[in-house]
Motif scaffolding. Structure first.
Motif, mmCIF file in Angstrom:
data_model
loop_
_atom_site.group_PDB
_atom_site.id
_atom_site.type_symbol
_atom_site.label_atom_id
_atom_site.label_comp_id
_atom_site.label_asym_id
_atom_site.label_seq_id
_atom_site.Cartn_x
_atom_site.Cartn_y
_atom_site.Cartn_z
ATOM 1 N N THR A 1 -7.582 2.766 3.878
ATOM 2 C CA THR A 1 -8.513 3.754 4.443
ATOM 3 C C THR A 1 -7.767 4.819 5.219
ATOM 4 N N ALA A 2 -6.767 4.409 5.987
ATOM 5 C CA ALA A 2 -5.987 5.372 6.771
ATOM 6 C C ALA A 2 -5.212 6.316 5.860
ATOM 7 N N VAL A 3 -4.641 5.783 4.784
ATOM 8 C CA VAL A 3 -3.878 6.615 3.856
ATOM 9 C C VAL A 3 -4.785 7.590 3.113
ATOM 10 N N ALA A 4 -5.982 7.111 2.714
ATOM 11 C CA ALA A 4 -6.914 7.976 1.987
ATOM 12 C C ALA A 4 -7.532 9.050 2.854
ATOM 13 N N GLY A 5 -7.653 8.744 4.153
ATOM 14 C CA GLY A 5 -8.343 9.693 5.062
ATOM 15 C C GLY A 5 -7.513 10.862 5.443
ATOM 16 N N VAL B 1 0.868 -1.175 0.000
ATOM 17 C CA VAL B 1 0.000 0.000 0.000
ATOM 18 C C VAL B 1 0.909 1.230 0.000
ATOM 19 N N ARG B 2 0.748 2.081 -0.985
ATOM 20 C CA ARG B 2 1.580 3.284 -1.091
ATOM 21 C C ARG B 2 1.012 4.401 -0.216
ATOM 22 N N TYR B 3 1.904 5.145 0.422
ATOM 23 C CA TYR B 3 1.490 6.295 1.222
ATOM 24 C C TYR B 3 2.343 7.491 0.834
ATOM 25 N N GLY C 1 5.161 11.927 5.238
ATOM 26 C CA GLY C 1 4.538 12.529 6.415
ATOM 27 C C GLY C 1 3.441 11.681 7.025
ATOM 28 N N GLN C 2 2.906 10.730 6.258
ATOM 29 C CA GLN C 2 1.856 9.871 6.792
ATOM 30 C C GLN C 2 2.450 8.763 7.666
#
Length: 448
Positions: free
Chosen positions: A444-448, A377-379, A382-383
């Motif tokens: 979901t965490a990355v998109a949020g 999963v790419r992020y 800073g995330q």
């Protein structure tokens, strides 16, 4: 704490921080000062690179930084990463530098450092160099500025060293081999070495243009090599990555053997000849559980480390082991090399085919791997998705579901902005559901 260095040096997209010409200049000055601790004497550094277009830019910037601190620079040109480790030692250099992003696409690049012993630097050394980058270093006096010189025969020296790892009377006559050079650093050396040993070589991925390294070819994309093996009726295929420190082997049917299978083959041969030290090999947490079980059945051990071939090498040196590697295809044989060497490992597989008189399919399938699933999963910078409560909950639930049936490994890539989610389990439905649940939570965490 290291922020600039990752699992394998400094890496990123070219012309984007940290992989800029300015940073390469500062890194060159910092590492030059780090290794040139005393004022007198002659100090030298060897620099190699792969075939990426940006390699010219980083080579010049590093040379400027290094010579500004009084280091004499020896430019090797395009050579495999293991050649830099070798040449650092044989040329009595204080430092070795490889400009490469290994298996990454052409737009990326990286800088790896080797100490005077030819081994990659420790975390502690990298942290000290980072501190020097941050604080800046004073340049040498004008009369002490270093020189730069090109070394034209580096790939030939390396090729001879690789061949010397085999018995002197062993030849590859009668073997037809597909060799995928990933349009990378070994595009000339590897075909020459196999041909000189007597093999019939069908080279693919051997026409670099600065942009096509690892593009649909090499160890991370072995389909082209597998198709060529079948089409040409070859005995085997060897697929390297961009800097030739990784390898996968393809048997005559087109089936790919990864690093775990290669390690199992080499371990069996070395154990049989009494040359496997410590009764064990070293691999990372990513290696398949099937490898561990196979080795146990042979009376051998698997020592696991964090992901990264230099952590494998560190454990090998600590424990006195001489065989290690990664599932991805880094194979380290410290009797002959200081880092992963894809060409050398591939040659030793071919040598075993000749010695045993067996086909690649008979030699390279040593065990049935436990079903394993890896998703990325790419992020963005800073995330910190792994620190978010929903992700932690998902991981805890997955671990509970696999309890006693498999294992789960979640980690940040040290070379790319990716969260890697890997699980192993005999129950493939449970395996898929477990990985999907964690991946969904991270996405979901990355998109949020």
């Amino acid at each position: 704490m290291r922020k600039l260095f990752g699992t394998d040096g400094v890496r990123g997209t070219a012309n984007t921080p940290p992989m800029t010409a300015d940073m390469a200049l500062r890194l060159g000055a910092a590492v030059g000062r780090y290794f040139r601790r005393e004022a007198g004497g002659v100090h030298r550094v060897v620099i190699g690179k792969d075939t990426r277009l940006s390699g010219y830019m980083f080579e010049n910037a590093l040379t400027a930084g290094l010579t500004s601190t009084g280091m004499n620079v020896l430019l090797l040109g395009p050579v495999p990463t293991p050649a830099v480790g070798m040449m650092t030692r044989t040329m009595r250099a204080d430092l070795g530098v490889m400009i490469s992003a290994s298996h990454n696409p052409a737009q990326d690049n990286g800088i790896k450092f080797f100490g005077p012993d030819g081994f990659k630097l420790s975390d502690e050394a990298e942290a000290e160099i980072e501190a020097l980058v941050a604080s800046g270093v004073d340049p040498a006096q004008a009369k002490h500025i270093g020189r730069a010189k090109r070394i034209d025969d580096a790939r030939f020296r390396y090729g001879e060293r690789v061949k010397a790892s085999l018995p002197r009377d062993l030849r590859l006559d009668g073997l037809k081999v597909v060799l995928d050079c990933a349009n990378g650093a070994a595009h000339r050396t590897a075909p020459e070495v196999l041909w000189e040993l007597g093999a019939e070589v069908i080279a693919i991925g051997a026409s670099p243009d600065g942009h096509n390294i690892n593009q649909g070819c090499g160890s991370t994309h072995p389909d082209a090599a597998a198709a060529a093996v079948v089409a040409h009726g070859a005995d085997a295929g060897i697929a390297l990555d961009g800097d030739a420190d990784r390898v996968v082997v393809i048997d005559e049917t087109g089936k790919v053997a990864d690093g775990d299978q290669i390690l199992a083959l080499l371990a069996a041969r070395m154990a049989a000849t009494g040359t496997l030290t410590g009764g064990a090999l070293v691999a990372t947490v990513m290696s398949n559980l099937g490898l561990e079980r196979h080795l146990q059945g042979q009376g051998l051990r698997l020592e696991r480390t964090a992901v990264g071939d230099r952590y494998v090498v560190e454990r090998m040196r600590e424990g006195g082991f001489n065989l290690g590697g990664e599932q991805s295809g880094h194979i380290v044989m410290t009797d002959h090399a200081t880092t992963g060497d894809g060409l050398m490992a591939g040659l030793h597989v071919l040598a075993e085919m000749q010695r045993a008189g067996q086909r690649a399919s008979e030699l390279c399938h040593r065990f049935d791997p436990v079903p394993q699933l890896l998703q990325n999963v790419r992020y963005t910078a800073g995330q910190t998705p792994l620190e978010m409560p929903p992700v932690r909950d998902a991981i805890a639930g997955a671990e509970a579901a696999l309890q006693g049936q498999g294992r789960l490994l979640i980690r940040k890539s040290g070379t790319e902005p990716l969260i890697r989610v890997m699980a192993e389990c005999e129950d493939e439905t449970l395996l898929r559901d477990t990985v999907a649940g964690v991946v969904s939570a991270v996405e979901t965490a990355v998109a949020g």
